[in-house]
Motif scaffolding. Sequence first.
Motif, PDB file in Angstrom:
ATOM      1  N   MET A   1       0.842  -1.195   0.000  1.00 35.91           N
ATOM      2  CA  MET A   1       0.000   0.000   0.000  1.00 35.91           C
ATOM      3  C   MET A   1       0.876   1.243   0.000  1.00 35.91           C
ATOM      4  O   MET A   1       1.813   1.348   0.785  1.00 35.91           O
ATOM      5  N   ASN A   2       0.581   2.167  -0.886  1.00 36.66           N
ATOM      6  CA  ASN A   2       1.301   3.431  -0.963  1.00 36.66           C
ATOM      7  C   ASN A   2       0.355   4.570  -0.602  1.00 36.66           C
ATOM      8  O   ASN A   2      -0.807   4.571  -1.002  1.00 36.66           O
TER       9      ASN A   2
ATOM     10  N   ILE B   1      -4.597   6.735  -1.252  1.00 34.07           N
ATOM     11  CA  ILE B   1      -4.147   5.420  -0.777  1.00 34.07           C
ATOM     12  C   ILE B   1      -4.220   4.474  -1.956  1.00 34.07           C
ATOM     13  O   ILE B   1      -5.305   4.155  -2.440  1.00 34.07           O
ATOM     14  N   GLU B   2      -3.052   4.036  -2.415  1.00 34.54           N
ATOM     15  CA  GLU B   2      -2.985   3.249  -3.652  1.00 34.54           C
ATOM     16  C   GLU B   2      -2.497   1.830  -3.373  1.00 34.54           C
ATOM     17  O   GLU B   2      -1.575   1.614  -2.580  1.00 34.54           O
ATOM     18  N   GLN B   3      -3.129   0.903  -4.039  1.00 37.80           N
ATOM     19  CA  GLN B   3      -2.723  -0.502  -3.960  1.00 37.80           C
ATOM     20  C   GLN B   3      -3.158  -1.205  -5.239  1.00 37.80           C
ATOM     21  O   GLN B   3      -4.315  -1.132  -5.621  1.00 37.80           O
ATOM     22  N   ASN B   4      -2.211  -1.842  -5.884  1.00 37.92           N
ATOM     23  CA  ASN B   4      -2.491  -2.579  -7.120  1.00 37.92           C
ATOM     24  C   ASN B   4      -3.176  -1.707  -8.169  1.00 37.92           C
ATOM     25  O   ASN B   4      -4.128  -2.133  -8.841  1.00 37.92           O
TER      26      ASN B   4
ATOM     27  N   ALA C   1      -7.114   3.177  -6.142  1.00 42.64           N
ATOM     28  CA  ALA C   1      -6.859   4.150  -5.085  1.00 42.64           C
ATOM     29  C   ALA C   1      -8.138   4.675  -4.451  1.00 42.64           C
ATOM     30  O   ALA C   1      -9.173   4.809  -5.106  1.00 42.64           O
TER      31      ALA C   1
ATOM     32  N   GLN D   1     -10.756  -3.698  -2.628  1.00 39.15           N
ATOM     33  CA  GLN D   1      -9.661  -4.418  -1.968  1.00 39.15           C
ATOM     34  C   GLN D   1      -9.187  -3.745  -0.685  1.00 39.15           C
ATOM     35  O   GLN D   1      -8.341  -4.294   0.025  1.00 39.15           O
ATOM     36  N   PHE D   2      -9.727  -2.588  -0.365  1.00 38.25           N
ATOM     37  CA  PHE D   2      -9.260  -1.829   0.794  1.00 38.25           C
ATOM     38  C   PHE D   2     -10.102  -2.135   2.027  1.00 38.25           C
ATOM     39  O   PHE D   2     -11.328  -2.040   1.984  1.00 38.25           O
TER      40      PHE D   2
ATOM     41  N   GLU E   1      -1.073  -1.080   8.297  1.00 40.58           N
ATOM     42  CA  GLU E   1      -0.032  -0.100   7.997  1.00 40.58           C
ATOM     43  C   GLU E   1       0.299   0.781   9.199  1.00 40.58           C
ATOM     44  O   GLU E   1       1.225   1.599   9.135  1.00 40.58           O
TER      45      GLU E   1
END
Length: 206
Positions: free
Chosen positions: A1-2, A18-21, A24, A119-120, A142
């Motif tokens: 997760m970024n 919040i970015e993942q795969n 966001a 997915q979050f 996180e």
Amino acid sequence: MNIYSFSLGLLGTNCYVIEQNQKALVVDPGGEAEKLIQFFSENDVQPIAILLTHAHFDHIGGVEELRSHYSIDVYMHESESEWLTNPQLNGSQRFQLGEIKAEREADHFLTEGMTAIDQFEFKVLHTPGHSPGSISFLFESEHVLIAGDTLFQMGIGRTDLPFGEHQTLIQSIQVKIFSLLDETIVLPGHGPKTTVGEEKEQNPFL
């Protein structure tokens, strides 16, 4: 997760992506939606939802442009359901900034507890005081809390605006936020990040 931070709008509100795969969540797009759209385009990221910690004007300025551009939903606390579309309630009219508003109310209302969007997965904490519908988003894996205008580095949210309640704010921080692990990173609505532990020890308001 970024997690990416953008200072947006007239008051430099912290917007978090919040970015993942390559997907966001966008938290508090306070304005300058074109900067976010450019970021998503350049990085091939698809926003899937807008989350609001609360609905003061400086946190919602980019909502409508992003929502319509990407056809995504807006999530917030129900107690401020009318604020998105009402400049008097969201404060933009009070500060004579012109009408800052969305075209319609939020698509979904969040309540205390765990929730998932695609997915979050994250935990919603109802942290009123700065405003009645203030919520914070805890990403437990996180150790990150997005706290809106509830808690700042060495500061707390103002409570002199309509519907603000100082004692309620203090209780929200002490009960909901200070019960988290000391190493939890706090990402505020304005200014630099901090940690729960640092604020417990050093925040002069607490």
